[in-house]
Motif scaffolding. Structure first.
Motif, PDB file in Angstrom:
ATOM      1  N   ILE A  82      -1.261  15.158 -10.192  1.00  0.00           N
ATOM      2  CA  ILE A  82      -0.086  14.443  -9.586  1.00  0.00           C
ATOM      3  C   ILE A  82       0.140  15.676  -8.667  1.00  0.00           C
ATOM      4  O   ILE A  82      -0.074  15.178  -7.059  1.00  0.00           O
ATOM      5  CB  ILE A  82       0.451  14.594 -10.649  1.00  0.00           C
ATOM      6  N   ILE A 136      -2.463  15.186  -4.979  1.00  0.00           N
ATOM      7  CA  ILE A 136      -2.306  14.471  -4.250  1.00  0.00           C
ATOM      8  C   ILE A 136      -1.234  15.085  -3.074  1.00  0.00           C
ATOM      9  O   ILE A 136      -2.206  14.813  -1.916  1.00  0.00           O
ATOM     10  CB  ILE A 136      -1.267  12.920  -4.853  1.00  0.00           C
ATOM     11  N   PRO A 137      -0.456  15.588  -3.621  1.00  0.00           N
ATOM     12  CA  PRO A 137       0.436  16.441  -1.647  1.00  0.00           C
ATOM     13  C   PRO A 137      -0.594  17.402  -1.069  1.00  0.00           C
ATOM     14  O   PRO A 137      -0.740  17.975  -0.432  1.00  0.00           O
ATOM     15  CB  PRO A 137       1.130  17.533  -2.335  1.00  0.00           C
ATOM     16  N   ALA A 188      -4.279  17.503  -0.926  1.00  0.00           N
ATOM     17  CA  ALA A 188      -5.252  16.393  -0.686  1.00  0.00           C
ATOM     18  C   ALA A 188      -4.530  16.346   1.176  1.00  0.00           C
ATOM     19  O   ALA A 188      -5.807  16.028   1.926  1.00  0.00           O
ATOM     20  CB  ALA A 188      -5.802  15.251  -1.341  1.00  0.00           C
ATOM     21  N   PHE A 189      -3.690  15.622   1.149  1.00  0.00           N
ATOM     22  CA  PHE A 189      -2.466  15.176   2.357  1.00  0.00           C
ATOM     23  C   PHE A 189      -2.435  16.318   2.970  1.00  0.00           C
ATOM     24  O   PHE A 189      -2.590  16.531   4.404  1.00  0.00           O
ATOM     25  CB  PHE A 189      -0.985  14.750   2.025  1.00  0.00           C
TER      26      PHE A 189
END
Length: 602
Positions: free
Chosen positions: A191, A194-195, A197-198
């Motif tokens: 989880i 995800i941020p 990666a962004f």
């Protein structure tokens, strides 16, 4: 691909998506070509980085086993499991460190081999490109390709790749160990990814454009500096110091702003990655603590997961630190690959026609030529120059005189028509035979680093000192050379070895005469000589040009007097052709030029 396509494309920071993909494919292809000769070394580096980071990532797993199994066994009186865990931990620490050191050494060897190959390739390719390319692609941009761009690649290959690859592999193996220890904690890590990666993608897009803009501005800054320094005489003569300084200040300011934009992206990325990593550790600790209380998670596993979670995000700072250099190197690689994609417009023949003993007969038949897409400089030229004839070419500026000389030297090829030397098309001659048969001396006499004798010997590297001195005597250079501090051994670039423009021209004459070509082209070659030096050179010319074809392009009509024949060129066509005496006696263009020249001497 045309010569100008790559030049225009590589500095364009507003490429569309398809063009950007094409440029990236071109860069990756170049990278593949550099790696290809070192495939075994590359494969070894891959093995080393995988094994070393797998060993380093195994630490938390051993910690979990030690706390959950070895410590209870120790309380029961069995110390063997704890000893084995300690020994295993020490072994993987030594193995991981040793393998990482070996990986660093192997990648350093690989990167230096690639850089050496690329540096040599850029230099050789730039030399191979035709004069058309060099007259369009400024020297400052070429210097930028060979210096700042290759330096950016060196920084990436020497340090960035090692840190980036090792960091990514360590993160991967550590994440795998976390999932293996406790899949629920692994979900938290996924989880958190995800941020990350962004944020990383945002940084990638922004810094890519910022770095490309920075490379373009850097190249412009270098170009301006090189042009100012090489043209320093004109700068001082026309009092351009203030304007040049203002332009340099503007470019330097643009470069500073471009660099600050890139730093801004990095300034957001680094704290964002650290913040996400610390929040993830807090989440694992909080959730894991409650699970330990509930009996759903062993305390050893929680400790190991916390260690691994802290480790899994540790390389993110290194990755972020070197991502900027990666973007800079990517932009540099795009520019270098664009330069290497340029093709010569004048190419040697696949099966050259041998011409060992050239006589020097030149013939133009229906010759048409224009520079690039511009107007035709030679609409249709028909001209015969017999072997051994000295021909003077005169005419107004821009009439096409120097173009004729460049075509005979095959700096350019005809657009259409025929140009032959002793009946053989110039396109069919090898570079070796052509350069041996045709030598061109221009107004821009250039002396290379080294002694005067070495500069003269460029015309014939096998020449003896006696032959070098004879060539210098023939053109009237011997006396001034002897007056230099070390005579023929004087270094032309050191204090005491400086020579005037006219003396440089005399040295270049001696160099050309030593080459003993069948065709000698003098393109405004006496323009920098004073009257006494010019007369001295003319005496040498009358002796040395008796048995070879000579093409003399000059505005000074005093130089024309030694010619057998004069050609007056106007708008790319021969409008007058005859001996100097015949044309002077007439009423054409040459007679008018000669009369004006005589009046100027009064």
């Amino acid at each position: 691909m045309s010569s100008m396509t790559g030049v225009a494309g590589e500095d364009n920071i507003n490429l569309d998506k398809a063009d950007r993909k094409a440029v990236r494919r071109r860069s990756l292809h170049l990278l593949g070509e550099l790696v290809s000769p070192h495939r075994r070394l590359f494969a070894l580096s891959v093995v080393l980085v995988v094994v070393s980071n797998a060993a380093r990532a195994a630490g938390p797993v051993l910690v979990a086993f030690g706390i959950n199994n070895a410590l209870p066994a120790l309380t029961g009186g069995d110390a063997a499991p704890l000893v084995l865990v300690g020994a295993a931990y020490a072994a993987i620490a030594v193995a991981g460190g040793s393998l990482l050191a070996a990986y660093t050494y192997v990648t350093a060897r690989l990167s230096q081999a690639m850089l050496l190959a690329l540096r040599v390739r850029v230099f050789r390719h730039t030399q191979r490109l035709s004069l058309e390319f060099h007259e369009t692609y400024t020297s400052g941009r070429i210097i930028s390709r060979q210096t700042s761009d290759l330096e950016a690649l060196r920084e990436l290959l020497d340090n960035g790749v090692t840190q980036l690859t090792s960091g990514v592999m360590f993160m991967l193996f550590t994440a795998i160990s976390i999932v293996g220890l406790d899949w629920k904690s692994g979900v938290i890590i996924l989880i958190a990814a995800i941020p990350i990666a962004f944020v990383t993608r945002w940084y990638q897009k922004g810094s890519e454009l910022a770095n490309r803009a920075s490379r373009v501005v850097s190249a412009r800054l270098i170009v301006h500096f090189v042009e100012t320094m090489t043209g320093i005489r004109a700068v001082k003569a026309f009092r351009r110091e203030r304007d040049n300084a203002a332009r340099f200040d503007e470019l330097a300011g643009n470069y500073r702003r471009a660099t600050l934009r890139n730093i801004k992206y990095f300034g957001v990325l680094q704290p964002a990655l650290n913040g996400i990593g610390n929040l993830t550790v807090a989440a694992v600790l909080l959730i894991g603590g409650f699970r330990v209380l509930d009996g759903d998670l062993a305390i050893g596993t929680l400790v190991a997961v916390l260690l691994a979670t802290k480790q899994v995000f540790r390389p993110t700072e290194q990755i972020a630190m070197f991502y900027s250099s990666f973007q800079s190197a990517s932009s540099a690689l795009e520019k270098v690959s664009g330069l290497l994609e340029e093709e010569p417009t004048v190419v040697p023949p696949a099966t050259p026609v041998p011409l060992k003993n050239a006589r020097g007969a030149i013939r133009f038949r229906d010759a048409v030529f224009g520079y690039g897409d511009g107007r035709l400089v030679l609409p249709q030229l028909n001209l015969d120059i017999p072997a051994g004839q000295t021909v003077a070419v005169v005419g107004q500026t821009g009439a096409g005189k120097s173009t004729v000389a460049k075509l005979i030297a095959r700096f350019y090829d005809l657009t259409s028509g025929s140009l032959t030397l002793d009946g053989v098309e110039l396109r069919q001659l090898s570079n070796e035979d052509l350069r041996r048969a045709v030598v061109m001396v221009t107004q821009e006499a250039f002396l290379f680093s080294g002694s005067v004798a070495e500069n003269i010997a460029l015309g014939n590297p096998q020449a003896s000192r006696g032959q070098i001195e004879d060539a210098a005597r023939a053109v009237g250079a011997h006396e001034f050379i002897l007056s230099l501090p070390e005579g023929y051994d004087t270094d032309v670039n050191k204090r005491g070895g400086r020579v005037s423009a006219g003396q440089r021209q005399l040295v270049s004459f001696a160099r050309a005469f030593l080459a003993d070509p069948a065709v000698l082209i003098l393109d405004e070659a006496t323009a920098s000589l004073d009257v006494p030096s010019e007369r001295q050179v003319q005496e040498g010319l009358q002796t040395l040009l008796g048995n070879r074809t000579a093409l003399i392009i000059a505005h000074r009509l005093s130089t024309v007097e030694i010619a057998d024949r004069v050609l007056v060129i106007h708008d790319g066509r021969v409008v007058e052709d005859g001996s100097p005496a015949e044309l002077i006696a007439g009423s054409g263009r040459f007679a008018q030029l000669h009369a004006a020249w005589k009046d100027s001497l009064i």
